[in-house]
Design a protein around this motif. Structure first.
Motif, PDB file in Angstrom:
ATOM      1  N   LEU A   5     -14.511  -8.275   0.158  1.00 27.27           N
ATOM      2  CA  LEU A   5     -14.325  -7.716   1.492  1.00 27.27           C
ATOM      3  C   LEU A   5     -12.822  -7.630   1.739  1.00 27.27           C
ATOM      4  CD1 LEU A   5     -15.216  -6.838   4.334  1.00 27.27           C
ATOM      5  CD2 LEU A   5     -15.420  -9.266   4.925  1.00 27.27           C
ATOM      6  N   VAL A   6     -12.313  -6.408   1.878  1.00 25.38           N
ATOM      7  CA  VAL A   6     -10.888  -6.189   2.126  1.00 25.38           C
ATOM      8  C   VAL A   6     -10.700  -5.912   3.612  1.00 25.38           C
ATOM      9  CG1 VAL A   6      -8.886  -4.724   1.620  1.00 25.38           C
ATOM     10  CG2 VAL A   6     -10.531  -5.256  -0.200  1.00 25.38           C
ATOM     11  N   VAL A   7      -9.850  -6.725   4.255  1.00 24.94           N
ATOM     12  CA  VAL A   7      -9.581  -6.580   5.688  1.00 24.94           C
ATOM     13  C   VAL A   7      -8.113  -6.193   5.832  1.00 24.94           C
ATOM     14  CG1 VAL A   7      -9.753  -7.643   7.962  1.00 24.94           C
ATOM     15  CG2 VAL A   7     -11.233  -8.451   6.088  1.00 24.94           C
ATOM     16  N   GLU A   8      -7.891  -4.941   6.224  1.00 25.12           N
ATOM     17  CA  GLU A   8      -6.533  -4.404   6.293  1.00 25.12           C
ATOM     18  C   GLU A   8      -6.503  -3.299   7.337  1.00 25.12           C
ATOM     19  OE1 GLU A   8      -2.968  -3.702   6.235  1.00 25.12           O
ATOM     20  OE2 GLU A   8      -3.343  -4.987   4.489  1.00 25.12           O
ATOM     21  N   ASP A   9      -5.536  -3.365   8.261  1.00 28.46           N
ATOM     22  CA  ASP A   9      -5.471  -2.352   9.311  1.00 28.46           C
ATOM     23  C   ASP A   9      -4.541  -1.192   8.969  1.00 28.46           C
ATOM     24  OD1 ASP A   9      -3.116  -3.739   9.603  1.00 28.46           O
ATOM     25  OD2 ASP A   9      -3.534  -4.446  11.627  1.00 28.46           O
ATOM     26  N   ASP A  10      -3.807  -1.286   7.875  1.00 23.17           N
ATOM     27  CA  ASP A  10      -2.959  -0.190   7.417  1.00 23.17           C
ATOM     28  C   ASP A  10      -3.783   0.660   6.443  1.00 23.17           C
ATOM     29  OD1 ASP A  10      -1.209   1.352   5.675  1.00 23.17           O
ATOM     30  OD2 ASP A  10       0.458   0.159   6.444  1.00 23.17           O
ATOM     31  N   THR A  11      -4.100   1.866   6.841  1.00 24.56           N
ATOM     32  CA  THR A  11      -4.994   2.729   6.065  1.00 24.56           C
ATOM     33  C   THR A  11      -4.479   2.958   4.643  1.00 24.56           C
ATOM     34  OG1 THR A  11      -5.728   3.821   8.075  1.00 24.56           O
ATOM     35  CG2 THR A  11      -6.160   4.969   6.021  1.00 24.56           C
ATOM     36  N   ASN A  12      -3.182   3.180   4.483  1.00 22.61           N
ATOM     37  CA  ASN A  12      -2.630   3.426   3.148  1.00 22.61           C
ATOM     38  C   ASN A  12      -2.782   2.211   2.242  1.00 22.61           C
ATOM     39  OD1 ASN A  12      -1.839   6.071   3.778  1.00 22.61           O
ATOM     40  ND2 ASN A  12       0.121   5.366   4.595  1.00 22.61           N
ATOM     41  N   VAL A  13      -2.466   1.041   2.756  1.00 21.21           N
ATOM     42  CA  VAL A  13      -2.600  -0.188   1.974  1.00 21.21           C
ATOM     43  C   VAL A  13      -4.073  -0.427   1.649  1.00 21.21           C
ATOM     44  CG1 VAL A  13      -2.249  -2.695   1.973  1.00 21.21           C
ATOM     45  CG2 VAL A  13      -0.495  -1.186   2.932  1.00 21.21           C
ATOM     46  N   MET A  14      -4.945  -0.180   2.628  1.00 20.85           N
ATOM     47  CA  MET A  14      -6.392  -0.341   2.424  1.00 20.85           C
ATOM     48  C   MET A  14      -6.870   0.544   1.273  1.00 20.85           C
ATOM     49  SD  MET A  14      -9.489  -1.435   3.311  1.00 20.85           S
ATOM     50  CE  MET A  14      -9.569  -1.988   4.990  1.00 20.85           C
ATOM     51  N   GLU A  15      -6.498   1.823   1.312  1.00 22.52           N
ATOM     52  CA  GLU A  15      -6.969   2.761   0.300  1.00 22.52           C
ATOM     53  C   GLU A  15      -6.525   2.360  -1.103  1.00 22.52           C
ATOM     54  OE1 GLU A  15      -5.736   6.671   1.516  1.00 22.52           O
ATOM     55  OE2 GLU A  15      -7.151   6.704   3.194  1.00 22.52           O
ATOM     56  N   VAL A  16      -5.260   1.998  -1.254  1.00 26.83           N
ATOM     57  CA  VAL A  16      -4.745   1.628  -2.572  1.00 26.83           C
ATOM     58  C   VAL A  16      -5.395   0.335  -3.058  1.00 26.83           C
ATOM     59  CG1 VAL A  16      -2.678   0.880  -3.832  1.00 26.83           C
ATOM     60  CG2 VAL A  16      -2.554   2.837  -2.279  1.00 26.83           C
ATOM     61  N   THR A  17      -5.496  -0.656  -2.198  1.00 24.82           N
ATOM     62  CA  THR A  17      -6.102  -1.931  -2.585  1.00 24.82           C
ATOM     63  C   THR A  17      -7.554  -1.732  -3.002  1.00 24.82           C
ATOM     64  OG1 THR A  17      -4.620  -3.117  -1.082  1.00 24.82           O
ATOM     65  CG2 THR A  17      -6.600  -4.283  -1.817  1.00 24.82           C
ATOM     66  N   CYS A  18      -8.309  -0.996  -2.220  1.00 24.14           N
ATOM     67  CA  CYS A  18      -9.723  -0.759  -2.543  1.00 24.14           C
ATOM     68  C   CYS A  18      -9.858   0.004  -3.858  1.00 24.14           C
ATOM     69  CB  CYS A  18     -10.413   0.000  -1.413  1.00 24.14           C
ATOM     70  SG  CYS A  18     -10.655  -0.996   0.080  1.00 24.14           S
ATOM     71  N   LEU A  19      -9.028   1.008  -4.059  1.00 22.61           N
ATOM     72  CA  LEU A  19      -9.082   1.794  -5.290  1.00 22.61           C
ATOM     73  C   LEU A  19      -8.796   0.926  -6.511  1.00 22.61           C
ATOM     74  CD1 LEU A  19      -9.360   4.567  -6.661  1.00 22.61           C
ATOM     75  CD2 LEU A  19      -6.912   4.882  -6.302  1.00 22.61           C
TER      76      LEU A  19
END
Length: 122
Positions: A5-19
């Motif tokens: 479960l990735v909890v991140e409010d910065d969309t760019n950081v979220m996308e890269v981390t999830c990828l």
């Protein structure tokens, strides 16, 4: 397959981390706030790792979120991340780790892999 479960409010950081995590074979669930993460965790008992930013736009912060998840009985290991190194010396529970931003792919996968191992060995 391990669940993160990735909890991140910065969309760019979220996308890269999830990828990066998905490419490494993890099942990834994204939450953009602590409140959303709590709702997701309440419905999923299979989460192995919660990977959360400390500085979320809305309260609680990532460390407070981790404590709330533990109080609700999650078995997940917690990784808290921040670019603000003032958080690095914050005392964390035994199954929590701090990771400083920025982090690279190798470090991300190593820390999440260790967290999965901790979660699965309990």
């Amino acid at each position: 397959m391990n669940v993160v479960l990735v909890v991140e409010d910065d969309t760019n950081v979220m996308e890269v981390t999830c990828l990066l995590l998905e490419d490494a074979g993890y099942e990834v669930i994204a939450a953009h706030s602590a409140e959303q993460a709590l709702q997701i965790a309440d419905g999923r008992s299979d989460i192995d790792v919660v990977f959360t930013d400390v500085n979320l736009h809305e309260a609680p912060n990532g460390i407070e979120l981790a404590h709330q998840l533990k109080a609700r009985g999650t078995r997940a290991s917690i990784v808290v991340v921040s670019g603000d190194l003032g958080w690095a010396d914050t005392p964390l529970d035994e199954d929590m780790r701090f990771l400083a931003k920025p982090y690279g792919r190798h470090t991300l996968l190593s820390v999440v892999g260790e967290a999965c191992h901790r979660a699965c060995s309990h």
